[in-house]
Motif scaffolding. Sequence first.
Motif, mmCIF file in Angstrom:
data_model
loop_
_atom_site.group_PDB
_atom_site.id
_atom_site.type_symbol
_atom_site.label_atom_id
_atom_site.label_comp_id
_atom_site.label_asym_id
_atom_site.label_seq_id
_atom_site.Cartn_x
_atom_site.Cartn_y
_atom_site.Cartn_z
ATOM 1 N N SER A 11 -19.089 -52.583 -64.128
ATOM 2 C CA SER A 11 -18.368 -52.162 -64.054
ATOM 3 C C SER A 11 -17.018 -52.547 -65.981
ATOM 4 O O SER A 11 -17.039 -51.568 -65.596
ATOM 5 C CB SER A 11 -17.075 -52.906 -62.758
ATOM 6 N N LEU B 154 -12.192 -48.755 -64.924
ATOM 7 C CA LEU B 154 -13.373 -49.101 -64.300
ATOM 8 C C LEU B 154 -13.381 -50.895 -64.869
ATOM 9 O O LEU B 154 -13.264 -51.480 -64.401
ATOM 10 C CB LEU B 154 -13.986 -48.489 -64.978
ATOM 11 N N GLY C 223 -12.974 -53.937 -62.139
ATOM 12 C CA GLY C 223 -14.489 -55.245 -62.008
ATOM 13 C C GLY C 223 -14.136 -56.691 -62.592
ATOM 14 O O GLY C 223 -14.464 -56.533 -62.249
ATOM 15 N N THR D 52 -10.170 -48.600 -55.569
ATOM 16 C CA THR D 52 -11.810 -48.410 -55.362
ATOM 17 C C THR D 52 -11.411 -46.735 -54.486
ATOM 18 O O THR D 52 -11.514 -45.621 -55.603
ATOM 19 C CB THR D 52 -12.840 -48.846 -54.736
ATOM 20 N N VAL E 5 -20.528 -47.087 -59.400
ATOM 21 C CA VAL E 5 -20.022 -47.957 -59.094
ATOM 22 C C VAL E 5 -19.163 -48.639 -58.456
ATOM 23 O O VAL E 5 -19.674 -49.640 -57.801
ATOM 24 C CB VAL E 5 -19.505 -48.385 -60.344
#
Length: 312
Positions: free
Chosen positions: A32, A76, A80, A117, A251
């Motif tokens: 990510s 992202l 991540g 998310t 992802v």
Amino acid sequence: MPAICTRCGWRGLGMISLFVISTCLALLGIISVIYGIMLMLNGGALRNPDISPVLNSITMGSLKPGVLISILPILLIVIGVITLLGAVLGLLITILLQRKVFLIICSILSFVVCLGTIVIIALFISGTQISKEQMVERLQDNFTDVSINSSNELSNAWNVMFLDLDCCGVNAVNGTTNDFDKTPWCTTKGDCQQTNAEIPKTCCVNVTENTYSAASDKCYSEVIKRTYKPKGCFEVIEVQISAFSSTILGVGIPILFLEILCGILAVVLCFKDDFLNPEGASFKEICRSFCNPEQKPSQGNEQELQEMAPLK
């Protein structure tokens, strides 16, 4: 009881599961972050700030597609990094830090990432649903000149879009009757209104921001096929947004699924007293026992097996 539980105990099964899930999450977190950095460095024409005014003018509700696309790399990277931190903590818990407080922190991080998310996926998918009809209306209201330096920001953005996305109009141009007919450029003032052009010079093939003014009249005046860009911008934008959505889902969904498992497992282990048992087998011994069923467990693990044995 499964063979692995017989050899390692439920404590060992929990530790191994947390280790595997944390390893997968660490890899997804790294992916990510790397993808976010790649998008930030080279994310395609849709992330061009000169095009954002057009995207933001065709919003669905209060959401602005241009803003969402521009901050996508940052989202992202943030998801991540948090995923990676939670995964590292999960690995440390299984190997070194077998303490309840770290399990609680791990579970909190997991649920925070899950919530983030879900919000990102929902916002991006709902906020990038572009209406073709609304896009045509914005073009017909705001396209005033074939220039990228005029006083009209939206008109400039449309011209930059035609150049950067290799498209023309909203719907594909098929002749002199097209999306530009009802724009101020054709009805009020401009080359089209003066019957000197049918489509903007920025729609011609093989032109750039520096050369579009010298485009061939076979393109913008005669509208001869293969001299202008054949695709409409709605089609091009839809394809590129679909690619972004696939990335988010590709992802986000695995991270969401594994974070839920990790959070639940961390909570369950919080209530397992034997997880904190200092006499229990270490993670290294549990792995050896898993790989070698005949491996004799440590004293603590042997006592655990005796306690689980059925009474005779």
